[in-house]
Design a protein around this motif. Structure first.
Motif, short mmCIF file in Angstrom:
data_model
loop_
_atom_site.label_atom_id
_atom_site.label_comp_id
_atom_site.label_asym_id
_atom_site.label_seq_id
_atom_site.Cartn_x
_atom_site.Cartn_y
_atom_site.Cartn_z
N ALA A 85 -1.32 -1.78 -7.89
CA ALA A 85 -0.18 -0.93 -7.53
C ALA A 85 -0.64 0.22 -6.63
N PHE A 86 -1.83 0.74 -6.89
CA PHE A 86 -2.40 1.81 -6.06
C PHE A 86 -2.66 1.30 -4.65
N ILE A 87 -3.19 0.09 -4.55
CA ILE A 87 -3.47 -0.48 -3.23
C ILE A 87 -2.18 -0.63 -2.44
N ASP A 88 -1.12 -1.07 -3.10
CA ASP A 88 0.17 -1.20 -2.44
C ASP A 88 0.71 0.17 -2.02
N TYR A 89 0.51 1.16 -2.87
CA TYR A 89 0.94 2.55 -2.61
C TYR A 89 0.30 3.10 -1.34
#
Length: 365
Positions: A85-89
């Motif tokens: 989710a952080f990578i997508d953020y």
């Protein structure tokens, strides 16, 4: 190590100290733990990426906490899904009121920083597992290799020497820097050194008895590289110009403040990486406006040309100072493209020279 790299490390350490004041205690532990095997610039990059990650955690996962209040226990709660989710953020986010957008390589770098941190604390048994082992690295699409062709190399050096195609204001200042600029470009194209290595050179690093110079590589190691007589001529002209023209002050009237530095700025001090980038851009924009040429692209040009002459990727890796030959394969890939183009006409489908045909068109064999 030369004073330039000492000063750079001191400034970087000061930045690290200021950044650590904004980060959790575990970031300080990580910084100390890797200090014996990493350079300050590497650690600063890690900590900047970790700050972005911690900012994300306080926005999305631990909203009741400030960044400095995060703990290893909080990291223990994270799952691989949280990291994904952080990578997508990272595709679009805001830090300190500024909007950012990470492309593939930037995402990869931040994931690499997190891998280093989680691996460190797992190895020290401060985390029960290393969740980063379950997270895939963002897919990286290969970028096209941008480099100068042989004729463009000639044109670039000629433009640095004459400045005849530069726009008005740049042409007016050209005489003041022409000898220096030609020497720098010759050194980039003739040795493949990095921009930091070029900026960090001192006058006493250059030896004309065997056409060699001492260079400080990434990681702080020093090595000896050699240059051709053509590069030597450009360097001699520049050093003679230094001695005769700016012994006391630059052509712009500024007093020379760094007499150890090989390449001097218009202000009299050691030239900066930014100034070198602008210098390369100035000439490259004239001779090849559709290619975005940087000092690193000049390094790629040298690496490709060296492979073309040696056909030995290990020699190229050694000269360029790559610790991993896989880093050098981008030069090999570029040469492979040249080879594919050159062999188009090597294979004959119908080689009539090998067929004996009579005047009436019959194959006599």
């Amino acid at each position: 190590m030369s004073s330039y790299f000492d000063e750079r490390n001191e400034k970087t350490l000061s930045r690290i100290d200021r950044l650590l004041d904004e980060l959790p205690e575990f970031a300080r532990q990580f910084n100390v733990g890797i200090s014996m095997r990493t350079m300050p610039l590497t650690r600063l990059g890690y900590l900047r990426d970790i700050r972005v990650f911690c900012d994300y955690l306080t926005r999305k996962k631990f909203r009741d906490k400030q960044i400095v209040d995060l703990t290893l226990a909080d990291l223990e709660e994270l799952s691989p899904t949280d990291i994904e989710a952080f990578i997508d953020y990272l595709s679009s986010y805001t830090v300190d009121g500024k909007k950012h957008s990470c492309k593939e390589h930037a995402k990869e770098r931040k994931v690499s920083s997190l891998r280093a941190m989680f691996k460190y604390f797992y190895k020290k048994e401060k985390l029960s597992s290393d969740i980063m082992t379950k997270v895939d690295t963002p897919k990286i699409h290969a970028k096209p290799i941008i480099r100068l062709d042989v004729n463009e190399v000639v044109d670039l050096l000629d433009e640095a020497e004459t400045g005849e195609n530069l726009p008005g204001r740049q042409k007016n200042f050209h005489k003041a820097t022409a000898v220096r600029d030609e020497a720098m470009l010759s050194l980039f194209l003739g040795t493949g050194i990095r921009i930091s290595e070029c900026v960090g050179l001192n006058r006493n690093d250059i030896r004309f008895d065997d056409n060699s110079f001492v260079v400080t590589r990434k990681g702080g190691n020093t090595t000896i590289l050699y240059f051709s007589e053509e590069v030597a001529d450009a360097l001699r002209r520049y050093i003679d110009w230094l001695d005769n023209e700016i012994l006391e002050q630059t052509p712009f009237g500024r007093r020379v403040s760094d007499r150890d530095a090989l390449f001097i700025s218009n202000k009299g001090g050691r030239i900066t990486p930014r100034a070198v980038e602008m210098m390369v851009k100035k000439y490259a924009k004239v001779i090849t406006p559709f290619k975005k040429i940087t000092p690193h692209k000049l390094r790629s040009t040298y690496g490709t040309n060296l492979y073309h002459e040696t056909h030995d990727i290990f020699v190229v890796a050694d000269v360029l100072g790559h610790k991993d030959v896989n880093t050098t394969r981008k030069h090999y890939a570029a040469m492979s493209d040249d080879i594919r183009r050159d062999v188009v006409n090597k294979v004959k489908l119908r080689d009539k020279s090998d067929i004996n045909i009579d005047p009436d068109g019959e194959d006599l064999d």
